[in-house]
Motif scaffolding. Structure first.
Motif, PDB file in Angstrom:
ATOM      1  N   GLY A  30       0.790  -1.222   0.000  1.00 15.82           N
ATOM      2  CA  GLY A  30       0.000   0.000   0.000  1.00 15.82           C
ATOM      3  C   GLY A  30       0.827   1.279   0.000  1.00 15.82           C
ATOM      4  O   GLY A  30       0.298   2.354  -0.250  1.00 15.82           O
ATOM      5  N   HIS A  31       2.126   1.159   0.265  1.00 19.18           N
ATOM      6  CA  HIS A  31       3.011   2.327   0.259  1.00 19.18           C
ATOM      7  C   HIS A  31       3.864   2.394  -1.003  1.00 19.18           C
ATOM      8  O   HIS A  31       4.743   3.247  -1.116  1.00 19.18           O
ATOM      9  N   ILE A  32       3.617   1.484  -1.937  1.00 20.27           N
ATOM     10  CA  ILE A  32       4.356   1.438  -3.196  1.00 20.27           C
ATOM     11  C   ILE A  32       3.377   1.756  -4.320  1.00 20.27           C
ATOM     12  O   ILE A  32       2.348   1.102  -4.454  1.00 20.27           O
ATOM     13  N   HIS A  33       3.686   2.759  -5.135  1.00 26.92           N
ATOM     14  CA  HIS A  33       2.782   3.178  -6.206  1.00 26.92           C
ATOM     15  C   HIS A  33       3.584   3.384  -7.489  1.00 26.92           C
ATOM     16  O   HIS A  33       4.658   3.979  -7.457  1.00 26.92           O
ATOM     17  N   PHE A  34       3.034   2.911  -8.601  1.00 21.31           N
ATOM     18  CA  PHE A  34       3.663   3.109  -9.904  1.00 21.31           C
ATOM     19  C   PHE A  34       2.727   3.885 -10.810  1.00 21.31           C
ATOM     20  O   PHE A  34       1.523   3.620 -10.847  1.00 21.31           O
ATOM     21  N   ALA A  35       3.293   4.824 -11.544  1.00 16.91           N
ATOM     22  CA  ALA A  35       2.545   5.568 -12.559  1.00 16.91           C
ATOM     23  C   ALA A  35       3.227   5.309 -13.894  1.00 16.91           C
ATOM     24  O   ALA A  35       4.463   5.298 -13.989  1.00 16.91           O
ATOM     25  N   ALA A  36       2.421   5.080 -14.910  1.00 22.14           N
ATOM     26  CA  ALA A  36       2.932   4.843 -16.259  1.00 22.14           C
ATOM     27  C   ALA A  36       1.931   5.447 -17.243  1.00 22.14           C
ATOM     28  O   ALA A  36       0.814   5.813 -16.863  1.00 22.14           O
ATOM     29  N   ARG A  37       2.337   5.530 -18.498  1.00 22.85           N
ATOM     30  CA  ARG A  37       1.436   6.105 -19.493  1.00 22.85           C
ATOM     31  C   ARG A  37       0.196   5.227 -19.656  1.00 22.85           C
ATOM     32  O   ARG A  37       0.199   4.044 -19.310  1.00 22.85           O
ATOM     33  N   GLU A  38      -0.844   5.823 -20.174  1.00 22.07           N
ATOM     34  CA  GLU A  38      -2.098   5.111 -20.388  1.00 22.07           C
ATOM     35  C   GLU A  38      -1.862   3.896 -21.272  1.00 22.07           C
ATOM     36  O   GLU A  38      -1.197   3.970 -22.302  1.00 22.07           O
ATOM     37  N   GLY A  39      -2.371   2.756 -20.859  1.00 22.48           N
ATOM     38  CA  GLY A  39      -2.252   1.526 -21.621  1.00 22.48           C
ATOM     39  C   GLY A  39      -0.977   0.743 -21.366  1.00 22.48           C
ATOM     40  O   GLY A  39      -0.787  -0.330 -21.936  1.00 22.48           O
ATOM     41  N   ALA A  40      -0.087   1.238 -20.520  1.00 22.22           N
ATOM     42  CA  ALA A  40       1.168   0.539 -20.227  1.00 22.22           C
ATOM     43  C   ALA A  40       0.881  -0.707 -19.398  1.00 22.22           C
ATOM     44  O   ALA A  40      -0.081  -0.766 -18.634  1.00 22.22           O
ATOM     45  N   GLU A  41       1.726  -1.706 -19.540  1.00 20.39           N
ATOM     46  CA  GLU A  41       1.574  -2.941 -18.772  1.00 20.39           C
ATOM     47  C   GLU A  41       1.822  -2.655 -17.298  1.00 20.39           C
ATOM     48  O   GLU A  41       2.827  -2.053 -16.928  1.00 20.39           O
ATOM     49  N   GLU A  43       1.001  -5.294 -14.891  1.00 18.77           N
ATOM     50  CA  GLU A  43       0.885  -6.589 -14.219  1.00 18.77           C
ATOM     51  C   GLU A  43       1.976  -6.738 -13.154  1.00 18.77           C
ATOM     52  O   GLU A  43       3.154  -6.496 -13.400  1.00 18.77           O
ATOM     53  N   GLY A  44       1.557  -7.094 -11.949  1.00 17.11           N
ATOM     54  CA  GLY A  44       2.490  -7.292 -10.845  1.00 17.11           C
ATOM     55  C   GLY A  44       2.902  -6.026 -10.127  1.00 17.11           C
ATOM     56  O   GLY A  44       3.695  -6.077  -9.196  1.00 17.11           O
ATOM     57  N   LEU A  45       2.362  -4.885 -10.545  1.00 15.03           N
ATOM     58  CA  LEU A  45       2.696  -3.610  -9.919  1.00 15.03           C
ATOM     59  C   LEU A  45       1.478  -3.090  -9.153  1.00 15.03           C
ATOM     60  O   LEU A  45       0.346  -3.453  -9.451  1.00 15.03           O
ATOM     61  N   HIS A  46       1.726  -2.239  -8.187  1.00 13.78           N
ATOM     62  CA  HIS A  46       0.640  -1.579  -7.467  1.00 13.78           C
ATOM     63  C   HIS A  46       0.473  -0.203  -8.093  1.00 13.78           C
ATOM     64  O   HIS A  46       1.264   0.703  -7.836  1.00 13.78           O
ATOM     65  N   PRO A  47      -0.551  -0.037  -8.943  1.00 17.85           N
ATOM     66  CA  PRO A  47      -0.683   1.239  -9.654  1.00 17.85           C
ATOM     67  C   PRO A  47      -1.100   2.382  -8.736  1.00 17.85           C
ATOM     68  O   PRO A  47      -1.818   2.182  -7.759  1.00 17.85           O
ATOM     69  N   ALA A  48      -0.616   3.556  -9.062  1.00 13.36           N
ATOM     70  CA  ALA A  48      -1.021   4.766  -8.341  1.00 13.36           C
ATOM     71  C   ALA A  48      -2.502   5.001  -8.609  1.00 13.36           C
ATOM     72  O   ALA A  48      -2.994   4.748  -9.708  1.00 13.36           O
ATOM     73  N   ASN A  49      -3.204   5.469  -7.605  1.00  9.27           N
ATOM     74  CA  ASN A  49      -4.629   5.736  -7.788  1.00  9.27           C
ATOM     75  C   ASN A  49      -4.860   7.236  -7.937  1.00  9.27           C
ATOM     76  O   ASN A  49      -3.919   8.019  -7.997  1.00  9.27           O
ATOM     77  N   GLY A 130       7.486   6.299 -21.941  1.00  9.43           N
ATOM     78  CA  GLY A 130       7.487   4.873 -21.621  1.00  9.43           C
ATOM     79  C   GLY A 130       8.125   4.490 -20.307  1.00  9.43           C
ATOM     80  O   GLY A 130       8.169   3.307 -19.962  1.00  9.43           O
ATOM     81  N   GLU A 131       8.645   5.451 -19.563  1.00  8.06           N
ATOM     82  CA  GLU A 131       9.250   5.120 -18.276  1.00  8.06           C
ATOM     83  C   GLU A 131       8.165   4.927 -17.219  1.00  8.06           C
ATOM     84  O   GLU A 131       7.032   5.382 -17.371  1.00  8.06           O
ATOM     85  N   TYR A 132       8.542   4.240 -16.146  1.00  2.00           N
ATOM     86  CA  TYR A 132       7.648   3.994 -15.020  1.00  2.00           C
ATOM     87  C   TYR A 132       8.122   4.829 -13.840  1.00  2.00           C
ATOM     88  O   TYR A 132       9.304   4.823 -13.509  1.00  2.00           O
ATOM     89  N   LEU A 133       7.196   5.531 -13.201  1.00  2.00           N
ATOM     90  CA  LEU A 133       7.522   6.326 -12.026  1.00  2.00           C
ATOM     91  C   LEU A 133       7.142   5.538 -10.783  1.00  2.00           C
ATOM     92  O   LEU A 133       5.995   5.143 -10.616  1.00  2.00           O
ATOM     93  N   LEU A 134       8.120   5.318  -9.926  1.00  2.00           N
ATOM     94  CA  LEU A 134       7.897   4.686  -8.633  1.00  2.00           C
ATOM     95  C   LEU A 134       7.742   5.784  -7.594  1.00  2.00           C
ATOM     96  O   LEU A 134       8.540   6.713  -7.535  1.00  2.00           O
ATOM     97  N   MET A 135       6.684   5.668  -6.791  1.00  2.00           N
ATOM     98  CA  MET A 135       6.486   6.535  -5.636  1.00  2.00           C
ATOM     99  C   MET A 135       6.376   5.601  -4.440  1.00  2.00           C
ATOM    100  O   MET A 135       5.423   4.829  -4.354  1.00  2.00           O
ATOM    101  N   VAL A 136       7.362   5.644  -3.571  1.00  4.37           N
ATOM    102  CA  VAL A 136       7.328   4.764  -2.399  1.00  4.37           C
ATOM    103  C   VAL A 136       7.405   5.622  -1.150  1.00  4.37           C
ATOM    104  O   VAL A 136       8.250   6.496  -1.030  1.00  4.37           O
ATOM    105  N   ASP A 137       6.458   5.375  -0.246  1.00  7.76           N
ATOM    106  CA  ASP A 137       6.363   6.135   1.000  1.00  7.76           C
ATOM    107  C   ASP A 137       7.000   5.318   2.119  1.00  7.76           C
ATOM    108  O   ASP A 137       6.529   4.226   2.431  1.00  7.76           O
ATOM    109  N   VAL A 138       8.074   5.862   2.691  1.00  9.88           N
ATOM    110  CA  VAL A 138       8.812   5.132   3.728  1.00  9.88           C
ATOM    111  C   VAL A 138       8.987   6.012   4.958  1.00  9.88           C
ATOM    112  O   VAL A 138       8.996   7.240   4.860  1.00  9.88           O
TER     113      VAL A 138
END
Length: 170
Positions: A30-41, A43-49, A130-138
């Motif tokens: 719940g503290h790990i979030h990924f943002a990617a472009r629309e339609g990007a894969e 799977e296995g990631l916790h997408p940002a809401n 095409g890059e993936y942005l990781l947002m992790v809250d620690v």
């Protein structure tokens, strides 16, 4: 108190490996979030809401303040014009301030939910390419350890800094 670490990763495979490494490092999903472009894969990631990708929280806070102030002002006017007696006048002012706060919060949050986050504006070009942005809250005490882990295990990615004050809810 937590800090948000921003990290850009070149592709889904790298993002998936980072997700696994963070889970093994006992960072809750719940503290790990990924943002990617629309339609990007994803799977296995916790997408940002919507709370991470829009200005919903900030807009709701502004709407609450403005709505309460305008509702309170309307309540004072209504109490002055319509109510005889001071005990009922105070109730009218408080009721109108509450209604104004609710309407202001609701309307501003509708606008904020459709507005891209100002915090993520600087990442738009990288995400669209095409890059993936990781947002992790620690926790503050783990920031250096998590950054060291990311740097050691994922040199293909790069740090994009910290967000010193993250909202309590997103």
């Amino acid at each position: 108190m937590r800090k948000r670490i921003y990290w850009l990763l070149p592709n889904h495979r790298s993002a998936r490996q980072v997700m696994d490494d963070l889970l093994l490092a006992r960072i809750e999903e719940g503290h790990i979030h990924f943002a990617a472009r629309e339609g990007a894969e994803m799977e296995g990631l916790h997408p940002a809401n919507i709370l991470q990708t829009s200005d919903l929280v900030e807009a709701a806070q502004v709407g609450l303040g403005i709505g309460a102030a305008l509702g309170g002002a309307a309540g004072v006017l209504a109490a002055y014009l319509l109510v005889d007696g001071s005990s009922r006048a105070a109730g009218v002012v408080m009721l109108m301030a509450g209604v104004g706060a609710a309407l202001g919060t609701w309307s501003a949050s509708m606008i904020g939910s459709s507005t891209p986050s100002r915090r993520l504006k600087r990442f738009e070009q990288a995400i669209e390419s095409g890059e993936y942005l990781l947002m992790v809250d620690v926790p503050r005490t783990r920031v250096e350890a998590v950054e060291a882990l990311l740097q050691a295990r994922h040199p293909e990615g790069h740090s994009e800094g910290l967000e010193p004050h993250i909202p309590a809810f997103p």
